[in-house]
Design an enzyme around this catalytic site. Structure first.
Site, PDB file in Angstrom:
ATOM      1  N   ASP A  32      45.962  39.471  39.500  1.00  0.00           N
ATOM      2  CA  ASP A  32      44.641  39.448  38.868  1.00  0.00           C
ATOM      3  C   ASP A  32      43.693  38.675  39.767  1.00  0.00           C
ATOM      4  OD1 ASP A  32      45.063  40.895  36.553  1.00  0.00           O
ATOM      5  OD2 ASP A  32      45.636  39.150  35.359  1.00  0.00           O
ATOM      6  N   ASP A 177      46.508  47.471  30.189  1.00  0.00           N
ATOM      7  CA  ASP A 177      46.515  46.036  30.486  1.00  0.00           C
ATOM      8  C   ASP A 177      45.636  45.279  29.490  1.00  0.00           C
ATOM      9  OD1 ASP A 177      46.569  43.569  31.765  1.00  0.00           O
ATOM     10  OD2 ASP A 177      45.185  44.156  33.351  1.00  0.00           O
TER      11      ASP A 177
HETATM   12  C1  DX5 Z   1      42.585  40.557  31.625  1.00  0.00           C
HETATM   13  C2  DX5 Z   1      43.641  40.562  32.710  1.00  0.00           C
HETATM   14  C3  DX5 Z   1      45.000  40.814  32.181  1.00  0.00           C
HETATM   15  C4  DX5 Z   1      45.537  39.663  31.478  1.00  0.00           C
HETATM   16  C5  DX5 Z   1      46.592  40.150  30.570  1.00  0.00           C
HETATM   17  O1  DX5 Z   1      41.874  39.422  31.632  1.00  0.00           O
HETATM   18  O2  DX5 Z   1      43.373  41.623  33.533  1.00  0.00           O
HETATM   19  O3  DX5 Z   1      45.898  41.225  33.166  1.00  0.00           O
HETATM   20  O4  DX5 Z   1      46.065  38.720  32.369  1.00  0.00           O
HETATM   21  O5  DX5 Z   1      46.956  39.121  29.775  1.00  0.00           O
HETATM   22  P1  DX5 Z   1      47.620  39.366  28.372  1.00  0.00           P
HETATM   23  O6  DX5 Z   1      48.792  40.261  28.594  1.00  0.00           O
HETATM   24  O7  DX5 Z   1      47.964  38.005  27.932  1.00  0.00           O
HETATM   25  O8  DX5 Z   1      46.581  40.017  27.524  1.00  0.00           O
END
Ligand code: DX5
Length: 221
Positions: A32, A177
């Site tokens: 990320d 995601d």
């Molecule tokens: C959104 C990011 C995600 C996030 C997912 O902010 O792109 O990849 O880290 O986190 P979870 O699975 O906790 O929603």
């Protein structure tokens, strides 16, 4: 079904710790990358820091990149050069999606390993916005939350988008995601998702190995 852990890190130590914790159990991870502008949150390091740290870990898995940044074009070359399996840029982060698609394609000609081209869409962006580009790309990342933070609740509007994309272009690989967990994963897969990306469901679980195994056992209905 494949689960791809999202590595969202505030510093190098967190990046290393999270990556090492999941690496024995997965084929790839997703980095990320947040710039504090396109999304309010900011992840650690320069691209050189990230790539160098990744290489020093010397793991036998792949990585893909989720660019939550304005002007994603400035980061494309370095990740194609350094073997990213796939790059997602946000449709909302650019006025010229085709230019970015072409940039990945042109950089692919210069390096041996070919990087897949992906577009990510926020909950507020409809599939019709990206429809003209589907024939030029490999993957779509359908966001179940507005990006920026882990641990938000999955927005069900994503489910219809997955179906729409599969109807328009069945060849496209769809990742989902944001807000993915063991409770909603089956419904998301049944809508047509090819793989799931998750952070808190993995890193906040009691047993990372067992959680990943449970995800991997799930199948679409
Ligand atoms: C959104 C990011 C995600 C996030 C997912 O902010 O792109 O990849 O880290 O986190 P979870 O699975 O906790 O929603």
């Amino acid at each position: 079904m494949e689960l791809v852990p999202a590595i969202l890190a505030k510093n190098r130590e967190e990046f290393i710790e999270k990556t090492k914790a999941v690496a024995p159990y997965v084929k790839r991870v997703q980095f990320d990358i947040m710039d504090g502008i396109f999304v309010p949150n900011k992840t650690w390091g320069t691209m050189v820091d990230i790539i160098r740290t990744w290489r020093n870990l010397n793991l036998k898995i792949d990585y893909e990149v989720h660019l939550m940044v304005l002007r994603p074009e400035i980061l494309i070359k370095i990740f194609v050069k350094h073997g990213a399996e796939r790059i997602f840029f946000h449709f909302e982060a650019t006025k010229k999606p085709q230019t970015i698609i072409d940039l990945i394609k042109n950089n692919n000609k210069r390096f041996k390993k070919k990087c897949k081209i992906g577009i990510a869409i926020n909950p507020g962006t409809g599939v019709e916005s990206i429809e003209p580009y589907l024939k030029f790309i490999d993957s779509v990342l359908v966001m179940g939350v507005n990006p920026g933070w882990s641990g938000q609740e999955f927005q069900k509007t994503a489910l219809e988008k997955i179906k729409q994309i599969k109807r328009l272009e069945p060849r496209i690989e769809i990742g989902v995601d944001g807000g993915v967990n063991l409770k909603n994963a089956k419904e998301i897969l049944s809508a047509g998702a090819d793989y799931l990306v998750a952070a808190s469901a993995i890193f906040e679980s009691k047993d990372i190995k067992e959680t990943i195994e449970q995800f991997n056992l799930l199948e679409a209905e």
